[in-house]
Design a protein around this motif. Structure first.
Motif, PDB file in Angstrom:
ATOM      1  N   GLY A   1      46.109 -11.943 115.323  1.00 55.82           N
ATOM      2  CA  GLY A   1      46.182 -10.652 115.983  1.00 55.82           C
ATOM      3  C   GLY A   1      46.960 -10.701 117.282  1.00 55.82           C
ATOM      4  O   GLY A   1      47.562 -11.726 117.639  1.00 55.82           O
ATOM      5  N   SER A   2      46.930  -9.566 117.975  1.00 56.24           N
ATOM      6  CA  SER A   2      47.696  -9.417 119.215  1.00 56.24           C
ATOM      7  C   SER A   2      46.839  -8.810 120.308  1.00 56.24           C
ATOM      8  O   SER A   2      45.888  -8.074 120.031  1.00 56.24           O
ATOM      9  CB  SER A   2      48.915  -8.516 118.974  1.00 56.24           C
ATOM     10  N   LEU A   3      47.200  -9.118 121.534  1.00 57.21           N
ATOM     11  CA  LEU A   3      46.622  -8.504 122.720  1.00 57.21           C
ATOM     12  C   LEU A   3      47.719  -8.387 123.769  1.00 57.21           C
ATOM     13  O   LEU A   3      48.659  -9.187 123.781  1.00 57.21           O
ATOM     14  CB  LEU A   3      45.485  -9.358 123.293  1.00 57.21           C
ATOM     15  N   ARG A   4      47.571  -7.392 124.653  1.00 58.75           N
ATOM     16  CA  ARG A   4      48.477  -7.300 125.786  1.00 58.75           C
ATOM     17  C   ARG A   4      47.663  -7.325 127.068  1.00 58.75           C
ATOM     18  O   ARG A   4      46.809  -6.465 127.290  1.00 58.75           O
ATOM     19  CB  ARG A   4      49.316  -6.024 125.741  1.00 58.75           C
ATOM     20  N   LEU A   5      47.944  -8.308 127.881  1.00 58.48           N
ATOM     21  CA  LEU A   5      47.301  -8.413 129.180  1.00 58.48           C
ATOM     22  C   LEU A   5      48.151  -7.722 130.239  1.00 58.48           C
ATOM     23  O   LEU A   5      49.379  -7.719 130.144  1.00 58.48           O
ATOM     24  CB  LEU A   5      47.110  -9.886 129.567  1.00 58.48           C
ATOM     25  N   SER A   6      47.477  -7.162 131.220  1.00 60.95           N
ATOM     26  CA  SER A   6      48.163  -6.532 132.347  1.00 60.95           C
ATOM     27  C   SER A   6      47.702  -7.187 133.638  1.00 60.95           C
ATOM     28  O   SER A   6      46.553  -7.621 133.757  1.00 60.95           O
ATOM     29  CB  SER A   6      47.850  -5.031 132.402  1.00 60.95           C
ATOM     30  N   CYS A   7      48.589  -7.220 134.598  1.00 63.17           N
ATOM     31  CA  CYS A   7      48.293  -7.753 135.920  1.00 63.17           C
ATOM     32  C   CYS A   7      48.871  -6.762 136.926  1.00 63.17           C
ATOM     33  O   CYS A   7      50.098  -6.626 137.031  1.00 63.17           O
ATOM     34  CB  CYS A   7      48.910  -9.124 136.095  1.00 63.17           C
ATOM     35  N   VAL A   8      47.989  -6.068 137.625  1.00 58.66           N
ATOM     36  CA  VAL A   8      48.409  -5.060 138.590  1.00 58.66           C
ATOM     37  C   VAL A   8      48.275  -5.614 139.995  1.00 58.66           C
ATOM     38  O   VAL A   8      47.222  -6.154 140.365  1.00 58.66           O
ATOM     39  CB  VAL A   8      47.575  -3.780 138.441  1.00 58.66           C
TER      40      VAL A   8
ATOM     41  N   GLN B   1      52.372  -9.955 126.556  1.00 54.69           N
ATOM     42  CA  GLN B   1      52.144  -9.569 125.173  1.00 54.69           C
ATOM     43  C   GLN B   1      51.921 -10.847 124.369  1.00 54.69           C
ATOM     44  O   GLN B   1      52.790 -11.724 124.334  1.00 54.69           O
ATOM     45  CB  GLN B   1      53.350  -8.807 124.632  1.00 54.69           C
ATOM     46  N   MET B   2      50.772 -10.926 123.734  1.00 56.33           N
ATOM     47  CA  MET B   2      50.400 -12.115 122.979  1.00 56.33           C
ATOM     48  C   MET B   2      50.287 -11.750 121.505  1.00 56.33           C
ATOM     49  O   MET B   2      49.509 -10.858 121.155  1.00 56.33           O
ATOM     50  CB  MET B   2      49.080 -12.681 123.502  1.00 56.33           C
TER      51      MET B   2
END
Length: 124
Positions: A16-23, A81-82
């Motif tokens: 699967g996929s995940l998207r991490l964010s860093c603000v 994006q993983m």
């Protein structure tokens, strides 16, 4: 001072996929290079990827071709994006920022600002 907050972690099946964010907030206009690191239980922190202010990237061999770092400077946000996730990608993922210019450094000691981390769990 720069504050970093990660989000987007969770539980996903292998493949699967995940998207991490860093603000970034605070003096966010002063940070130039952002990296992602991860730490699995019982293991040392591991380098994942770096993205420079102009978008240049560098990846660890273990994630090359599966992970993509990007950034939206207008939003002071960096993404990871993983895809094609594997159980061995399970870890707490941290973003980190540095004012060091001209190098996509992979050294954790070069990064002065760190987020609190977000958990990524990949089930088999």
């Amino acid at each position: 001072q720069v504050q970093l907050v990660e989000s987007g972690g969770g539980l996903v099946q292998a493949g699967g996929s995940l998207r991490l964010s860093c603000v970034a907030s605070g003096r966010a206009d002063s940070y130039y290079t952002v990296a992602w690191f991860r730490q699995a239980p019982g293991k040392e922190r591991e380098y994942v990827a770096t993205i420079g202010r102009s978008g240049g990237t560098y990846y660890a061999n273990s994630v090359k071709g599966r992970f993509t770092a990007s950034r939206d400077n207008a939003k002071n946000t960096v993404y990871l994006q993983m895809s094609s996730l594997k159980p061995e990608d399970t870890a707490v993922y941290y973003c980190a920022a540095t004012r060091i210019l001209g190098t996509l450094t992979q050294r954790s000691d070069d990064y002065a600002y760190w987020g609190q981390g977000t958990q990524v769990t990949v089930s088999s």
